[in-house]
Design a protein around this motif. Structure first.
Motif, PDB file in Angstrom:
ATOM      1  N   ARG A  87       0.844  -1.184   0.000  1.00 24.69           N
ATOM      2  CA  ARG A  87       0.000   0.000   0.000  1.00 24.69           C
ATOM      3  C   ARG A  87       0.888   1.246   0.000  1.00 24.69           C
ATOM      4  NH1 ARG A  87      -4.527  -2.643   0.402  1.00 24.69           N
ATOM      5  NH2 ARG A  87      -5.534  -0.738  -0.317  1.00 24.69           N
ATOM      6  N   THR A  88       0.302   2.366  -0.410  1.00 25.02           N
ATOM      7  CA  THR A  88       1.048   3.625  -0.497  1.00 25.02           C
ATOM      8  C   THR A  88       0.318   4.724   0.258  1.00 25.02           C
ATOM      9  OG1 THR A  88       1.970   3.052  -2.655  1.00 25.02           O
ATOM     10  CG2 THR A  88       1.988   5.379  -2.048  1.00 25.02           C
ATOM     11  N   THR A  89       1.042   5.451   1.070  1.00 19.82           N
ATOM     12  CA  THR A  89       0.497   6.637   1.728  1.00 19.82           C
ATOM     13  C   THR A  89       1.228   7.867   1.195  1.00 19.82           C
ATOM     14  OG1 THR A  89       2.051   6.525   3.576  1.00 19.82           O
ATOM     15  CG2 THR A  89      -0.038   5.367   3.834  1.00 19.82           C
ATOM     16  N   ARG A  90       0.530   8.973   1.153  1.00 20.92           N
ATOM     17  CA  ARG A  90       1.132  10.244   0.747  1.00 20.92           C
ATOM     18  C   ARG A  90       0.913  11.229   1.883  1.00 20.92           C
ATOM     19  NH1 ARG A  90      -1.046  12.270  -4.766  1.00 20.92           N
ATOM     20  NH2 ARG A  90       0.080  10.404  -5.434  1.00 20.92           N
ATOM     21  N   GLN A  91       1.905  12.074   2.103  1.00 23.73           N
ATOM     22  CA  GLN A  91       1.780  13.017   3.206  1.00 23.73           C
ATOM     23  C   GLN A  91       2.317  14.384   2.814  1.00 23.73           C
ATOM     24  OE1 GLN A  91       4.113  11.410   6.425  1.00 23.73           O
ATOM     25  NE2 GLN A  91       6.035  12.164   5.609  1.00 23.73           N
ATOM     26  N   ILE A  92       1.768  15.377   3.484  1.00 23.34           N
ATOM     27  CA  ILE A  92       2.282  16.739   3.352  1.00 23.34           C
ATOM     28  C   ILE A  92       2.714  17.192   4.742  1.00 23.34           C
ATOM     29  CG2 ILE A  92      -0.069  17.703   3.546  1.00 23.34           C
ATOM     30  CD1 ILE A  92       0.951  20.039   1.804  1.00 23.34           C
ATOM     31  N   GLN A  93       3.948  17.667   4.833  1.00 22.29           N
ATOM     32  CA  GLN A  93       4.502  18.155   6.086  1.00 22.29           C
ATOM     33  C   GLN A  93       4.730  19.658   6.004  1.00 22.29           C
ATOM     34  OE1 GLN A  93       8.143  15.940   6.717  1.00 22.29           O
ATOM     35  NE2 GLN A  93       7.119  14.512   8.096  1.00 22.29           N
ATOM     36  N   VAL A  94       4.423  20.332   7.088  1.00 22.13           N
ATOM     37  CA  VAL A  94       4.700  21.763   7.199  1.00 22.13           C
ATOM     38  C   VAL A  94       5.603  21.961   8.411  1.00 22.13           C
ATOM     39  CG1 VAL A  94       3.721  24.051   7.568  1.00 22.13           C
ATOM     40  CG2 VAL A  94       2.532  22.407   6.099  1.00 22.13           C
ATOM     41  N   THR A  95       6.788  22.489   8.162  1.00 25.77           N
ATOM     42  CA  THR A  95       7.790  22.642   9.211  1.00 25.77           C
ATOM     43  C   THR A  95       7.916  24.109   9.609  1.00 25.77           C
ATOM     44  OG1 THR A  95       9.049  20.738   8.416  1.00 25.77           O
ATOM     45  CG2 THR A  95      10.219  22.321   9.798  1.00 25.77           C
ATOM     46  N   ILE A  96       7.846  24.335  10.911  1.00 22.41           N
ATOM     47  CA  ILE A  96       7.924  25.692  11.456  1.00 22.41           C
ATOM     48  C   ILE A  96       9.141  25.780  12.364  1.00 22.41           C
ATOM     49  CG2 ILE A  96       6.760  27.409  12.903  1.00 22.41           C
ATOM     50  CD1 ILE A  96       4.112  26.059  12.081  1.00 22.41           C
ATOM     51  N   PRO A  97      10.064  26.705  12.126  1.00 23.78           N
ATOM     52  CA  PRO A  97      11.252  26.827  12.992  1.00 23.78           C
ATOM     53  C   PRO A  97      10.905  27.505  14.309  1.00 23.78           C
ATOM     54  CG  PRO A  97      11.277  28.535  11.317  1.00 23.78           C
ATOM     55  CD  PRO A  97      10.081  27.667  11.010  1.00 23.78           C
ATOM     56  N   ILE A  98      11.507  27.007  15.382  1.00 18.77           N
ATOM     57  CA  ILE A  98      11.378  27.630  16.697  1.00 18.77           C
ATOM     58  C   ILE A  98      12.762  28.158  17.046  1.00 18.77           C
ATOM     59  CG2 ILE A  98      10.681  27.304  19.104  1.00 18.77           C
ATOM     60  CD1 ILE A  98       8.976  24.964  18.203  1.00 18.77           C
ATOM     61  N   LEU A  99      12.974  29.395  16.705  1.00 17.18           N
ATOM     62  CA  LEU A  99      14.316  29.985  16.774  1.00 17.18           C
ATOM     63  C   LEU A  99      14.809  30.116  18.209  1.00 17.18           C
ATOM     64  CD1 LEU A  99      13.980  32.771  14.067  1.00 17.18           C
ATOM     65  CD2 LEU A  99      15.024  30.511  13.840  1.00 17.18           C
ATOM     66  N   GLY A 100      16.119  30.029  18.356  1.00 13.87           N
ATOM     67  CA  GLY A 100      16.733  30.203  19.655  1.00 13.87           C
ATOM     68  C   GLY A 100      16.837  28.939  20.469  1.00 13.87           C
ATOM     69  N   HIS A 101      16.178  27.859  20.015  1.00 13.34           N
ATOM     70  CA  HIS A 101      16.188  26.616  20.777  1.00 13.34           C
ATOM     71  C   HIS A 101      16.524  25.410  19.911  1.00 13.34           C
ATOM     72  CE1 HIS A 101      14.451  28.425  24.445  1.00 13.34           C
ATOM     73  NE2 HIS A 101      13.891  29.251  23.579  1.00 13.34           N
TER      74      HIS A 101
END
Length: 222
Positions: A160-174
């Motif tokens: 089987r195949t899954t597809r995904q969309i990821q959204v990455t948000i930086p948390i600066l300073g850490h």
């Protein structure tokens, strides 16, 4: 969108809203209880599904939950709905939120993340997007896996195949990033899920703590 999720995790100082149809996953429940809850939701949403169709969705969901737990996800929810491409069929997806360690450059932190992703994929589908919370990195990928038996019980592996969309948000300073992911096996409904993820991401915001400063929110990440 009528459901707001406010993080209670010290390493995720963000809020976001989910559309109706999302059911938060309780990791403390046993497999049978989670399966029964999903079956009830399917029977309510698309009552004309055959037993085999219900079993298929339940087994796919169980695989995804096991994967979610192994990845250390801090929040997860199932979406259960009726396919807009075929109103007689159900469609499901999994939404997750996680945080990860990342060595970020303060000037262009997402460049660092994108470079790392390119190292692990020959053809990553990624792009930089501007959201109300700031610039984020989106990545679309597919994962093929094998289930050891068919949904009807025979000892015959199925791929089987899954597809995904990821959204990455930086948390600066850490040196941390927050990763919001929506994945599905129902590829016929992919564009609907892309639109759904865009709507969710438009609601992501820093928590409104009493001090009212982003700096004080990020102090909780130590």
């Amino acid at each position: 969108m009528d459901e707001e999720r406010t993080s209670n995790y010290s390493n995720l100082p963000l809020t976001f809203k989910l559309q109706s149809g999302f059911l938060p996953i309780n990791f403390s429940l046993d497999t049978e209880t989670r399966a029964n809850q999903l079956i009830d939701a399917l029977r309510t949403t698309v009552p004309n599904l055959t037993n085999e169709e219900v079993l298929h969705v339940v087994m796919v969901n169980q695989y995804m939950v096991e994967h979610i737990i192994s990845e250390g996800i801090i929040f997860a929810a199932n979406f259960v709905g009726r396919s807009r491409q075929d109103f007689t069929s159900a469609t499901t997806a999994q939404f997750t939120v996680s945080t990860r360690e990342a060595h970020l450059r303060s000037t262009r932190p997402l460049d660092t993340v994108a470079a790392e992703m390119r190292k692990h994929s020959s053809k990553p589908v990624l792009d930089f997007v501007d959201l109300p919370i700031g610039q984020c990195l989106t990545v679309v990928s597919e994962n093929t896996y094998t289930m050891p038996r068919r949904i009807t019980g025979q000892q015959e592996p199925t791929t089987r195949t899954t597809r995904q969309i990821q959204v990455t948000i930086p948390i600066l300073g850490h040196d941390k990033i927050a990763v919001f992911t929506l994945s599905t096996e129902f590829l016929r409904d992919w564009q609907d899920y892309v639109d759904m993820m865009a709507e969710i991401c438009s609601t992501i915001a820093w928590q409104d703590h009493s001090s009212g400063t982003i700096g004080s929110i990020l102090d909780g990440l130590n």
